[in-house]
Design a protein around this motif. Structure first.
Motif, PDB file in Angstrom:
ATOM      1  N   ASP A  38      25.905  45.187  48.811  1.00 48.06           N
ATOM      2  CA  ASP A  38      26.772  46.207  49.385  1.00 48.06           C
ATOM      3  C   ASP A  38      27.958  45.542  50.072  1.00 48.06           C
ATOM      4  N   LEU A  39      28.871  45.048  49.263  1.00 48.73           N
ATOM      5  CA  LEU A  39      30.096  44.462  49.795  1.00 48.73           C
ATOM      6  C   LEU A  39      31.167  44.493  48.714  1.00 48.73           C
ATOM      7  N   THR A  40      32.379  44.191  49.105  1.00 48.47           N
ATOM      8  CA  THR A  40      33.474  44.044  48.158  1.00 48.47           C
ATOM      9  C   THR A  40      33.694  42.560  47.946  1.00 48.47           C
ATOM     10  N   ALA A  41      33.825  42.163  46.698  1.00 46.00           N
ATOM     11  CA  ALA A  41      34.028  40.755  46.354  1.00 46.00           C
ATOM     12  C   ALA A  41      35.387  40.575  45.694  1.00 46.00           C
ATOM     13  N   VAL A  42      36.171  39.665  46.230  1.00 49.14           N
ATOM     14  CA  VAL A  42      37.448  39.293  45.633  1.00 49.14           C
ATOM     15  C   VAL A  42      37.234  37.954  44.942  1.00 49.14           C
ATOM     16  N   PHE A  43      37.420  37.933  43.637  1.00 48.70           N
ATOM     17  CA  PHE A  43      37.254  36.719  42.847  1.00 48.70           C
ATOM     18  C   PHE A  43      38.617  36.192  42.449  1.00 48.70           C
ATOM     19  N   VAL A  44      38.833  34.901  42.664  1.00 49.96           N
ATOM     20  CA  VAL A  44      40.073  34.233  42.272  1.00 49.96           C
ATOM     21  C   VAL A  44      39.794  33.432  41.007  1.00 49.96           C
ATOM     22  N   THR A  45      40.721  33.489  40.060  1.00 53.03           N
ATOM     23  CA  THR A  45      40.588  32.737  38.816  1.00 53.03           C
ATOM     24  C   THR A  45      41.960  32.298  38.336  1.00 53.03           C
ATOM     25  N   ASN A  46      41.975  31.286  37.513  1.00 53.97           N
ATOM     26  CA  ASN A  46      43.229  30.799  36.932  1.00 53.97           C
ATOM     27  C   ASN A  46      43.417  31.364  35.540  1.00 53.97           C
ATOM     28  N   MET A  61      26.075  49.587  45.643  1.00 50.15           N
ATOM     29  CA  MET A  61      26.612  48.739  44.609  1.00 50.15           C
ATOM     30  C   MET A  61      27.936  48.152  45.070  1.00 50.15           C
ATOM     31  N   GLY A  62      28.088  46.849  44.871  1.00 51.62           N
ATOM     32  CA  GLY A  62      29.295  46.166  45.290  1.00 51.62           C
ATOM     33  C   GLY A  62      30.454  46.390  44.336  1.00 51.62           C
ATOM     34  N   ALA A  63      31.640  46.151  44.831  1.00 55.43           N
ATOM     35  CA  ALA A  63      32.864  46.262  44.036  1.00 55.43           C
ATOM     36  C   ALA A  63      33.468  44.885  43.861  1.00 55.43           C
ATOM     37  N   LEU A  64      34.151  44.690  42.736  1.00 52.64           N
ATOM     38  CA  LEU A  64      34.788  43.415  42.448  1.00 52.64           C
ATOM     39  C   LEU A  64      36.279  43.614  42.211  1.00 52.64           C
ATOM     40  N   ILE A  65      37.077  42.790  42.863  1.00 53.15           N
ATOM     41  CA  ILE A  65      38.524  42.740  42.654  1.00 53.15           C
ATOM     42  C   ILE A  65      38.821  41.358  42.094  1.00 53.15           C
ATOM     43  N   LEU A  66      39.524  41.289  40.964  1.00 50.86           N
ATOM     44  CA  LEU A  66      39.852  40.018  40.331  1.00 50.86           C
ATOM     45  C   LEU A  66      41.327  39.693  40.569  1.00 50.86           C
ATOM     46  N   VAL A  67      41.581  38.457  40.999  1.00 45.86           N
ATOM     47  CA  VAL A  67      42.949  37.981  41.228  1.00 45.86           C
ATOM     48  C   VAL A  67      43.157  36.768  40.336  1.00 45.86           C
ATOM     49  N   THR A  68      44.131  36.855  39.438  1.00 50.55           N
ATOM     50  CA  THR A  68      44.406  35.767  38.506  1.00 50.55           C
ATOM     51  C   THR A  68      45.859  35.335  38.601  1.00 50.55           C
ATOM     52  N   GLY A  69      46.127  34.178  38.050  1.00 49.30           N
ATOM     53  CA  GLY A  69      47.484  33.646  38.021  1.00 49.30           C
ATOM     54  C   GLY A  69      47.445  32.177  37.659  1.00 49.30           C
ATOM     55  N   GLY A  70      48.588  31.593  37.523  1.00 50.46           N
ATOM     56  CA  GLY A  70      48.682  30.175  37.189  1.00 50.46           C
ATOM     57  C   GLY A  70      48.485  29.302  38.419  1.00 50.46           C
ATOM     58  N   ALA A  71      48.519  28.000  38.187  1.00 53.47           N
ATOM     59  CA  ALA A  71      48.391  27.031  39.277  1.00 53.47           C
ATOM     60  C   ALA A  71      49.530  27.215  40.277  1.00 53.47           C
ATOM     61  N   ARG A  72      49.175  27.225  41.540  1.00 52.05           N
ATOM     62  CA  ARG A  72      50.134  27.358  42.639  1.00 52.05           C
ATOM     63  C   ARG A  72      50.966  28.637  42.564  1.00 52.05           C
ATOM     64  N   SER A  73      50.355  29.687  42.007  1.00 57.20           N
ATOM     65  CA  SER A  73      51.063  30.965  41.879  1.00 57.20           C
ATOM     66  C   SER A  73      51.004  31.795  43.163  1.00 57.20           C
ATOM     67  N   GLY A  74      50.100  31.437  44.075  1.00 61.54           N
ATOM     68  CA  GLY A  74      49.909  32.203  45.297  1.00 61.54           C
ATOM     69  C   GLY A  74      48.698  33.115  45.239  1.00 61.54           C
ATOM     70  N   LYS A  75      47.867  32.935  44.203  1.00 58.92           N
ATOM     71  CA  LYS A  75      46.715  33.828  44.017  1.00 58.92           C
ATOM     72  C   LYS A  75      45.690  33.695  45.142  1.00 58.92           C
ATOM     73  N   SER A  76      45.380  32.486  45.580  1.00 54.39           N
ATOM     74  CA  SER A  76      44.400  32.317  46.654  1.00 54.39           C
ATOM     75  C   SER A  76      44.911  32.908  47.962  1.00 54.39           C
ATOM     76  N   SER A  77      46.171  32.690  48.271  1.00 53.96           N
ATOM     77  CA  SER A  77      46.754  33.243  49.490  1.00 53.96           C
ATOM     78  C   SER A  77      46.714  34.769  49.460  1.00 53.96           C
ATOM     79  N   PHE A  78      47.067  35.355  48.322  1.00 52.16           N
ATOM     80  CA  PHE A  78      47.005  36.811  48.183  1.00 52.16           C
ATOM     81  C   PHE A  78      45.567  37.308  48.342  1.00 52.16           C
ATOM     82  N   ALA A  79      44.618  36.624  47.710  1.00 49.70           N
ATOM     83  CA  ALA A  79      43.209  37.010  47.809  1.00 49.70           C
ATOM     84  C   ALA A  79      42.727  36.922  49.250  1.00 49.70           C
TER      85      ALA A  79
END
Length: 181
Positions: free
Chosen positions: A127-135, A1-19
């Motif tokens: 069978d992987l880890t998924a990092v999801f980026v959202t605003n 079973m895969g795992a999910l990590i959610l990364v959120t933040g505002g526009a240009r907050s650095g969320k994609s770079s962190f992810a």
């Protein structure tokens, strides 16, 4: 079973770079699920910035719709997946809605819940880890038009749905990640 990590933040907050840093640090083979569509020069520029930041070894899967298929496909060859981004994915879905669907909130909300549920289900199956980026788009004023209000509400509901399943949730503010779950 895969795992999910959610990364959120505002526009240009650095969320994609962190992810991207999370994915690079924890995966040996990274798949990048790209949801943006380049309809104008500004979006072409944003997409180019994201492409320039990622390592050449990462495999990109273009998935503006039915991204659950790309998740399943990517799992065959990768141990880490970066999904960027949920709110762009929702925008794609919302822009395909008919005028009738836009006036029937229950239909639109149900469709969104099923679309996000399909993503979660795909992550659970692989069978992987998924990092999801959202605003995080709901912290501002109430938008004046119906489409923008729907988008804000749907993004908030999708984020809640993903966060409930996620093993970790990060909020990125001013380029600083804060673990909130």
């Amino acid at each position: 079973m895969g795992a999910l990590i959610l990364v959120t933040g505002g526009a240009r907050s650095g969320k994609s770079s962190f992810a991207e840093h999370l994915a690079a640090a924890h995966g040996t083979s990274v798949a990048y699920i790209a949801t943006a569509q380049a309809y104008d020069a500004e979006m072409q520029y944003r997409i180019a910035l994201h492409r320039a930041r990622r390592p050449a070894s990462w495999q990109t899967y273009e998935a503006p719709f039915h991204a659950e298929r790309a998740i399943r496909e990517a799992s065959a060859a990768h141990d880490m997946l970066l999904f960027d981004c949920v709110t762009m994915y929702l925008s794609n879905i919302l822009c395909q809605a008919t005028e009738e669907e836009l006036t029937e909130e229950e239909v639109l909300y149900g469709h969104t819940k099923r679309a996000i549920g399909a993503l979660i289900e795909a992550v659970q199956e692989v069978d992987l880890t998924a990092v999801f980026v959202t605003n995080e788009v709901g912290a501002g004023i109430v938008p004046e038009n119906r489409l923008a209000r729907h988008y804000r509400d749907l993004a908030g509901l999708a984020n809640q749905q993903l966060a409930a399943f996620a093993s970790s949730v990060y909020a990125v503010l001013c380029g600083i990640p804060v673990k909130i779950k």
